[in-house]
Design a protein around this motif. Structure first.
Motif, PDB file in Angstrom:
ATOM      1  N   GLY A  18       0.813  -1.226   0.000  1.00  0.00           N
ATOM      2  CA  GLY A  18       0.000   0.000   0.000  1.00  0.00           C
ATOM      3  C   GLY A  18       0.834   1.258   0.000  1.00  0.00           C
ATOM      4  O   GLY A  18       0.367   2.309   0.467  1.00  0.00           O
ATOM      5  N   ALA A  65       1.127   9.268  -1.785  1.00  0.00           N
ATOM      6  CA  ALA A  65       0.224  10.344  -2.198  1.00  0.00           C
ATOM      7  C   ALA A  65      -0.180  11.203  -0.999  1.00  0.00           C
ATOM      8  O   ALA A  65      -0.254  12.442  -1.106  1.00  0.00           O
ATOM      9  N   PRO A 125      -0.574   4.799  -2.089  1.00  0.00           N
ATOM     10  CA  PRO A 125      -1.486   5.745  -1.423  1.00  0.00           C
ATOM     11  C   PRO A 125      -0.809   6.522  -0.300  1.00  0.00           C
ATOM     12  O   PRO A 125      -1.111   7.705  -0.090  1.00  0.00           O
TER      13      PRO A 125
END
Length: 310
Positions: A277, A283, A280
């Motif tokens: 992950g 981001a 994300p």
């Protein structure tokens, strides 16, 4: 223009009207939210919204009044208190208290339920805000670089120490941490909540605010008051006499303490490789960093406009 950085003793100009109080409440709320979010400096927000000089000047008068009161110079102490810009300080502090209570209630569950995401956001906030003290150094000399590297190494090693377990922090530790964290209100670019996060007291402090733990909050308030009286004056003196060196150390501490905010860690604060992950989380970090960059750009614009008008 008064500035603790320059050592000038000329106070800021008086406010033109008392109706500024509602606006100061809003400014205080913005500062309060900033102090709850690690990596965002309440001092930076104070600069952006135009109350930094009056708050620092007012704090200096309050500290001087307390010192005079202790030495039984009552008349002089009252005169110092009268110069403390209460029409600015009181509404700003009221706004800060309201914002801290609301923001703490919102942020604590996010940290508990999404620790990796929360650390990613905080990592981006701090990483992008390092530019503030670094830019304030000006021209970096060799000793400034050496001081920053040593401070970064010290912070990296300290933040890597394994936690001692789920033990409630001693109240004397809470008071000392608050005394250090309050200095963040004096130096734009350094976040008080980030310092608490580095010391491992960020989440316990949020919980104490939400649960109204009076003993913890009392120790924190006492430490903050002592820090304001002892450290703030010393920090202002250090900035006047060793401006670049002091800011270099601050830059290094912020850089080295990023270790504590690396999103992927084990229970002993060991660093782990990014998992599946990671995108994300990246981001989130970049988005938080861009928000800081936008705030800093706004601050620069406000400062340039104020300089042009002065």
């Amino acid at each position: 223009m008064y500035s603790p950085m320059s050592g000038s003793s000329t106070p800021p100009a008086p406010e033109s009207r008392l109706t500024a109080a509602p606006g100061h409440v809003v400014r205080g709320m913005a500062m309060g939210v900033a102090e709850v979010v690690p990596g965002v400096s309440g001092g930076t927000v104070a600069l952006v919204v135009g109350v930094y000089e009056r708050l620092i000047d007012g704090a200096g008068h309050v500290v001087s009044a307390l010192r005079l009161a202790v030495t039984r110079q009552g008349a002089a102490a009252r005169a110092e208190l009268g110069r403390a810009h209460w029409s600015t300080i009181l509404p700003v502090v009221a706004g800060m208290l309201v914002a801290v209570l609301l923001a703490a209630r919102f942020i604590e569950p996010l940290i508990e339920e999404h620790p990796v995401g929360a650390r990613a956001v905080f990592f981006g906030l701090v990483l992008f805000s390092i530019v503030v003290p670094a830019r304030m150094v000006g021209r970096w000399a060799r000793r400034d670089v050496a001081a920053a590297l040593l401070a970064a190494l010290a912070a990296f090693l300290l933040t890597g120490l394994p936690p001692s377990g789920d033990v409630e922090p001693q109240l004397v530790v809470v008071a000392l941490a608050a005394a250090v964290a309050i200095c963040a209100l004096v130096l734009p670019g350094v976040s008080g909540s980030f310092l608490l996060l580095t010391l491992g007291l960020y989440q316990p402090t949020l919980a104490a605010v939400n649960d109204r733990e009076l003993a913890y909050l009392g120790a924190f308030a006492l430490g903050a008051a002592l820090g304001l009286g002892l450290f703030v004056k010393a920090l202002q003196a250090a900035l006047r006499r060793h401006h670049a060196l002091t800011l270099s150390v601050m830059t290094g501490l912020m850089a080295g303490s990023l270790r504590a905010l690396w999103p992927w860690q084990d229970q002993d604060r060991g660093l782990l490789a990014p998992d599946s992950g990671a995108l994300p989380m990246l981001a989130l970090a970049v988005g938080a960093g861009l928000a800081v960059t936008a705030a800093l750009a706004l601050q620069t614009r406000v400062e340039r406009r104020a300089a042009a008008q002065s």
